[in-house]
Design a protein around this motif. Structure first.
Motif, mmCIF file in Angstrom:
data_model
loop_
_atom_site.group_PDB
_atom_site.id
_atom_site.type_symbol
_atom_site.label_atom_id
_atom_site.label_comp_id
_atom_site.label_asym_id
_atom_site.label_seq_id
_atom_site.Cartn_x
_atom_site.Cartn_y
_atom_site.Cartn_z
ATOM 1 N N MET A 567 0.818 -1.215 0.000
ATOM 2 C CA MET A 567 0.000 0.000 0.000
ATOM 3 C C MET A 567 0.852 1.265 0.000
ATOM 4 S SD MET A 567 -3.091 -1.084 -0.179
ATOM 5 C CE MET A 567 -4.076 0.343 0.237
ATOM 6 N N THR A 568 1.992 1.215 -0.702
ATOM 7 C CA THR A 568 2.858 2.392 -0.769
ATOM 8 C C THR A 568 3.042 2.864 -2.205
ATOM 9 O OG1 THR A 568 4.843 0.988 -0.789
ATOM 10 C CG2 THR A 568 4.097 1.834 1.348
ATOM 11 N N ALA A 569 2.101 2.505 -3.079
ATOM 12 C CA ALA A 569 2.088 3.078 -4.429
ATOM 13 C C ALA A 569 1.378 4.421 -4.371
ATOM 14 C CB ALA A 569 1.387 2.130 -5.398
ATOM 15 N N VAL A 570 1.474 5.189 -5.446
ATOM 16 C CA VAL A 570 0.886 6.531 -5.423
ATOM 17 C C VAL A 570 -0.620 6.485 -5.206
ATOM 18 C CG1 VAL A 570 2.679 7.621 -6.797
ATOM 19 C CG2 VAL A 570 0.766 6.513 -7.951
ATOM 20 N N ALA A 571 -1.259 5.377 -5.625
ATOM 21 C CA ALA A 571 -2.701 5.218 -5.392
ATOM 22 C C ALA A 571 -2.963 4.109 -4.387
ATOM 23 C CB ALA A 571 -3.426 4.929 -6.703
ATOM 24 N N GLY A 572 -2.041 3.919 -3.466
ATOM 25 C CA GLY A 572 -2.206 2.881 -2.457
ATOM 26 C C GLY A 572 -1.782 1.537 -2.986
ATOM 27 N N ALA A 573 -2.747 0.798 -3.558
ATOM 28 C CA ALA A 573 -2.461 -0.539 -4.060
ATOM 29 C C ALA A 573 -2.161 -0.541 -5.556
ATOM 30 C CB ALA A 573 -3.644 -1.469 -3.780
ATOM 31 N N SER A 574 -2.157 0.597 -6.212
ATOM 32 C CA SER A 574 -1.924 0.629 -7.656
ATOM 33 C C SER A 574 -1.128 1.862 -8.042
ATOM 34 C CB SER A 574 -3.260 0.609 -8.408
ATOM 35 O OG SER A 574 -4.023 1.762 -8.097
ATOM 36 N N GLY A 575 -0.607 1.823 -9.254
ATOM 37 C CA GLY A 575 0.187 2.940 -9.749
ATOM 38 C C GLY A 575 1.660 2.757 -9.440
ATOM 39 N N THR A 576 2.424 3.762 -9.758
ATOM 40 C CA THR A 576 3.865 3.723 -9.532
ATOM 41 C C THR A 576 4.169 3.761 -8.037
ATOM 42 O OG1 THR A 576 4.192 4.928 -11.599
ATOM 43 C CG2 THR A 576 6.041 4.883 -10.068
ATOM 44 N N ALA A 577 5.141 2.963 -7.633
ATOM 45 C CA ALA A 577 5.549 2.963 -6.228
ATOM 46 C C ALA A 577 6.102 4.332 -5.854
ATOM 47 C CB ALA A 577 6.605 1.889 -5.989
ATOM 48 N N THR A 578 5.775 4.785 -4.653
ATOM 49 C CA THR A 578 6.336 6.051 -4.206
ATOM 50 C C THR A 578 7.859 5.964 -4.111
ATOM 51 O OG1 THR A 578 5.929 5.373 -1.913
ATOM 52 C CG2 THR A 578 4.274 6.789 -2.967
ATOM 53 N N ALA A 579 8.386 4.764 -3.902
ATOM 54 C CA ALA A 579 9.843 4.583 -3.900
ATOM 55 C C ALA A 579 10.414 4.934 -5.261
ATOM 56 C CB ALA A 579 10.201 3.147 -3.519
ATOM 57 N N ASN A 580 9.725 4.543 -6.336
ATOM 58 C CA ASN A 580 10.184 4.879 -7.682
ATOM 59 C C ASN A 580 10.042 6.365 -7.965
ATOM 60 O OD1 ASN A 580 11.158 2.439 -8.677
ATOM 61 N ND2 ASN A 580 9.137 1.751 -9.337
ATOM 62 N N VAL A 581 8.985 6.960 -7.461
ATOM 63 C CA VAL A 581 8.797 8.402 -7.648
ATOM 64 C C VAL A 581 9.967 9.161 -7.023
ATOM 65 C CG1 VAL A 581 7.346 10.391 -7.090
ATOM 66 C CG2 VAL A 581 6.291 8.229 -7.787
ATOM 67 N N ARG A 582 10.319 8.764 -5.814
ATOM 68 C CA ARG A 582 11.427 9.444 -5.130
ATOM 69 C C ARG A 582 12.770 9.120 -5.779
ATOM 70 N NH1 ARG A 582 8.130 7.797 -0.621
ATOM 71 N NH2 ARG A 582 9.409 5.926 -0.374
ATOM 72 N N ALA A 583 12.959 7.859 -6.196
ATOM 73 C CA ALA A 583 14.217 7.484 -6.849
ATOM 74 C C ALA A 583 14.389 8.235 -8.163
ATOM 75 C CB ALA A 583 14.252 5.968 -7.094
ATOM 76 N N LEU A 584 13.311 8.361 -8.935
ATOM 77 C CA LEU A 584 13.372 9.086 -10.200
ATOM 78 C C LEU A 584 13.734 10.546 -9.968
ATOM 79 C CD1 LEU A 584 12.957 9.343 -13.244
ATOM 80 C CD2 LEU A 584 10.495 9.601 -12.822
ATOM 81 N N ALA A 585 13.104 11.155 -8.987
ATOM 82 C CA ALA A 585 13.411 12.555 -8.682
ATOM 83 C C ALA A 585 14.877 12.717 -8.304
ATOM 84 C CB ALA A 585 12.508 13.052 -7.558
ATOM 85 N N ALA A 586 15.387 11.791 -7.500
ATOM 86 C CA ALA A 586 16.791 11.861 -7.086
ATOM 87 C C ALA A 586 17.724 11.632 -8.274
ATOM 88 C CB ALA A 586 17.062 10.822 -5.996
ATOM 89 N N ALA A 587 17.349 10.700 -9.168
ATOM 90 C CA ALA A 587 18.179 10.421 -10.343
ATOM 91 C C ALA A 587 18.244 11.643 -11.261
ATOM 92 C CB ALA A 587 17.637 9.216 -11.095
ATOM 93 N N LYS A 588 17.119 12.317 -11.448
ATOM 94 C CA LYS A 588 17.101 13.517 -12.294
ATOM 95 C C LYS A 588 17.954 14.630 -11.665
ATOM 96 C CE LYS A 588 12.516 12.895 -14.397
ATOM 97 N NZ LYS A 588 11.125 13.430 -14.435
ATOM 98 N N THR A 589 17.786 14.813 -10.374
ATOM 99 C CA THR A 589 18.555 15.849 -9.690
ATOM 100 C C THR A 589 20.047 15.550 -9.775
ATOM 101 O OG1 THR A 589 16.741 16.297 -8.161
ATOM 102 C CG2 THR A 589 18.939 17.018 -7.489
ATOM 103 N N GLY A 590 20.412 14.297 -9.515
ATOM 104 C CA GLY A 590 21.818 13.906 -9.589
ATOM 105 C C GLY A 590 22.387 14.078 -10.980
ATOM 106 N N ARG A 591 21.608 13.725 -11.987
ATOM 107 C CA ARG A 591 22.040 13.895 -13.387
ATOM 108 C C ARG A 591 22.405 15.353 -13.659
ATOM 109 N NH1 ARG A 591 17.015 13.777 -16.944
ATOM 110 N NH2 ARG A 591 16.820 15.749 -15.798
#
Length: 815
Positions: A567-591
């Protein structure tokens, strides 16, 4: 004076000779006849125009289109089929093609000259008319009002090629639908007409450039199609017997029509096309195979203003032809991340993982053997004779120069046999990138990095990831379902997992060393490229550009799976994992920080990515501790009523991926996890792993395992909310509730962003336990309040007595 001074248009047969003089199809108002040779020889009209000069200079011939057609016509020795194709296509796709561009350019020139009512800088027409003529010559009269498939000009060519390459609008079968290139061109022409009418002369040049790009699409598609068909080494082509004059001629006709543009982008690619398709050669496709030919042409797409999606992939009703798959633009997003460098080949490592999963999942010795072969050598099947012949290759003695000194990448099948792997993720040198290569690269590439030493020290093994995988593979006594899980997850979540972090760490190290244009501290790459590689290996090629395809098999997909279950996806049980949302943001910033050489600042992005990569491993450990516990209410799958061997294998695979970090936080918690989920096998050599029999795993119970793991959340940088709670059909099993910051295991609503405290500290262990501190505080406060009340009462009584005395003295009494 026909069509002038108020006179009407005249016929083309006025004062002509019957049965001798041509009547003409396209007749001017003057009665003169418009001809395609007239288009080809109209250099006096185009001498100042961009594209005509590009073409005339390339061919070194001001009448190049006419020369192309007449040379074929006058060659008495030329095969009739070849002559037919060169004449037909030369007239349509060189003479007419350039005249279409001339009309658009002329309209812009007239507009820029300050008079939209001039055409060819004469009073015979106007700029809007010239623009309209451009489209008239593009489509012709036979397509009808809506555009069909009955014409013979450029519109019709677009319609034919879109069905071949899957680039028709909004369709899968591509039947009776408009070519996307035609739709785009039409939209641009309509916008250009409106701008011309408003005298926005400079603005309309944007539309013109884009129209040229779309007119180039079917030429490229035709060239690639007929390179495929005329390759004598292609069993699916038309030249198996070495005699395919029609297909060869078609390839050259399309190539000749686009060559000047390609040459302006890359002279080497243009020369390669001439070497392989020019009908003056001894044979077609003589220096490379169709697949390598296509790859070379693809290098020019960006320069030509096109994308891989614009060109598509050659196919028929049975699917896409091998080697003709759509390319991927080097700057196309990978699961939402837009790389600065070309990491498309790198991202294809997930194709190996997918093949490993499929083969190991068969739970047969043959399947495991093939899974391990792919792990060690690479997937994609074996080289075929066509692959070996296709190249591209350098001379065998020069293969070390592939992708160096101006040379392009080489094929993985150069100088190989049909017993050699083709590979999915191929380096520019032609060598194959493998997951075993990742697992075995620690000592050489990662010994000075932060994460690898923690893992190798914990396991006491420099090649711990490889040992994990191979020990499972070699254990003849291991349950097939367990072996399947350990092989699949060991390759993905240990070998690949660590290599992802290596790439991010390497990018920062190169940056800190003072040169962002170094990769692995060599001139073979750059720091931005290493950072891009990190994300390419994290997400892979299967997630799609926006990360919503859910077809992946690497870390991005793992996070999405765990996020949905916890239950940690953007829509709880569905959608992109919030872990991926945060990882993507960090990857873009680091880039972006790496690109600006802000190396120290990029470390924070690296730390964020590491935390998000640990999160799904922790989630998996908790989930499968519950599922593998024979005493839980989860219905175990596959073998042995209470054995839960599949779930046990998964739990151990996830735990092993996180154990070195758990141990760094609290060695007792790590030992407890090993005691409950560890699989008795050489993979735990050096660790005290008990001989656990099937059905006796998770001996302390899943709730205790969960609580112990929760105790290190703070050390791992995780919170209760981020980890979540395992849910099935909307229900949370007892003991699987999200923790809270005020208690270690269960009972919370998952709303707390603080990590729980270690077990036994400020934590109730039984429902009957009473916390005395709050009671003492309440009692003290009550005593103070009582004392204050007594004092105030006594003071009031004293005041009342004094007032009564005063009243008596005045002769009255208190009421």
């Amino acid at each position: 004076k026909c069509s002038k001074d108020g006179n009407q248009a005249c016929g083309s047969c006025c004062y002509a000779t019957a049965d001798v003089s041509p009547k003409g199809n396209s007749v001017k108002g003057s009665g003169s006849i418009r001809t395609l040779q007239g288009f080809a020889l109209a250099q006096n009209k185009m001498v100042a125009e961009t594209y005509y000069n590009l073409y005339a200079n390339y061919w070194k011939d001001p009448a190049y289109a006419d020369t192309f057609v007449k040379s074929a016509y006058e060659d008495a020795a030329m095969d009739e089929k070849m002559k037919s194709e060169l004449m037909k296509k030369g007239v349509a796709y060189q003479a007419n093609w350039m005249y279409v561009l001339h009309e658009f350019e002329d309209a812009i020139a007239d507009c820029l000259a300050g008079d939209i009512f001039a055409n060819d800088l004469t009073p015979s027409g106007d700029a809007p008319h010239a623009w309209d003529e451009g489209w008239a010559f593009y489509a012709g009269s036979l397509e009808g009002e809506t555009g069909g498939l009955t014409g013979a000009q450029l519109w019709n060519l677009g319609q034919k090629r879109c069905k071949d390459f899957g680039t028709c609008d909004g369709t899968i079968d591509n039947v009776n639908n408009r070519a996307t290139a035609n739709s785009k061109a039409l939209s641009l022409v309509q916008m250009g007409a409106d701008k011309i009418a408003q005298k926005k002369c400079n603005d309309v040049q944007t539309e013109f450039k884009l129209i040229v790009d779309q007119m180039s699409v079917p030429l490229l598609q035709g060239m690639i199609k007929y390179a495929f068909k005329s390759d004598k080494n292609n069993d699916l082509g038309s030249c198996g017997d070495g005699d395919c004059p029609k297909e060869w001629a078609e390839g050259w006709a399309f190539a000749a029509a686009i060559l000047p543009r390609i040459n302006s982008c890359d002279q080497d690619v243009a020369a390669m096309i001439v070497e392989n398709l020019n009908t003056a050669n001894d044979a077609p496709m003589s220096t490379m195979g169709y697949a390598a030919f296509k790859m070379e042409v693809e290098k020019t797409y960006s320069c030509l203003g096109l994308t891989c999606a614009d060109i598509g992939e050659l196919q028929n009703g049975a699917g896409v032809f091998s080697g003709m798959e759509a390319c991927k633009d080097i700057d196309a997003p990978i699961a939402g991340y837009k790389p600065l460098t070309d990491v498309v080949p790198h991202s294809k490592i997930d194709l190996d993982q997918k093949e490993i999963n499929s083969n190991a999942g068969a739970t047969t010795q043959e399947g495991w053997d093939e899974a391990i072969r792919i792990y060690a050598e690479g997937g994609g099947g074996m080289c075929t004779d066509a692959d070996i012949a296709a190249g591209p290759c350098l001379a065998q003695a020069d293969m070390a120069k592939c992708s160096k000194d101006g040379n392009g990448p080489c094929s993985s099948c150069c100088y190989k046999t049909t017993s050699d792997p083709k590979g999915n993720s191929v380096k520019g040198s032609g060598s194959i990138r493998t997951l075993k290569g990742f697992a075995m690269s620690g000592e050489k590439k990662m010994s000075t990095e932060e994460m690898y030493p923690i893992y190798s020290a914990y396991w006491g093994d420099a090649n711990y990831a490889d040992t994990f995988v191979m020990s499972a593979y070699n254990d003849a006594n291991m349950s097939p379902t367990m072996k399947n899980e350990l092989i699949k997850k060991g390759t993905a979540y240990q070998a690949n997992w660590m290599y992802v972090l290596h790439e991010f760490e390497d990018a920062i190290a190169d940056c800190l060393a003072g040169d962002i244009f170094a990769n692995d501290l060599t001139p073979s790459g750059d720091a931005p490229h290493a950072w891009d590689e990190g994300w390419a290996f994290y997400a892979g090629s299967l997630e799609g550009e926006d990360g919503t395809k859910s077809d992946g098999v690497l870390q991005y997909n793992l996070a999405n799976k765990r996020g949905g279950r916890m239950m940690t996806a953007v829509a709880g049980a569905s959608g992109t994992a919030t872990a991926n949302v945060r990882a993507l943001a960090a990857a873009k910033t680091g880039r972006d920080l790496i690109a600006k050489e802000q190396c120290e600042e990029a470390k924070a992005s690296m730390a964020s990515i590491k935390k998000e990569m640990v999160l799904p491993l922790i989630q998996g450990t908790i989930e499968y501790a519950y599922k593998a516990d024979p005493k839980s209410d989860y219905p175990c799958k596959y073998e042995g009523d209470d054995a839960c061997l599949k779930e046990w294998g998964e739990g151990w695979a996830f735990a092993a991926g996180a154990l070195p970090l758990i141990d760094k936080c609290d060695s007792k918690v790590a030992a407890m996890v090993v005691a409950n989920l560890g699989v008795t096998s050489p993979i735990t050599a050096g660790k005290e792993t008990p001989e656990t029999k099937a059905g006796e795993q998770v001996k302390d119970g899943y709730v205790k395992v969960k609580q112990q793991v929760e105790s290190v959340f703070g050390c791992l940088g995780l919170t209760c909310r981020e980890v979540g709670e395992w849910t099935s059909d909307g229900n949370v099993p007892a003991g699987m509730e999200a923790c809270t910051g005020s208690g270690g295991g269960g009972g919370g609503g998952g709303s707390d962003d603080t990590p729980p405290p270690p077990p036994g500290k400020n934590k109730k262990t039984k429902k009957t336990d009473i916390d005395e501190v709050p009671i003492i505080i309440v009692c003290v406060i009550a005593a103070v309040l009582l004392l204050l009340s007594c004092c105030m009462f006594m003071k009031w009584r004293q005041t009342e007595a004094r007032l009564n005395e005063l009243q008596v003295a005045k002769g009255g009494t208190m009421a």
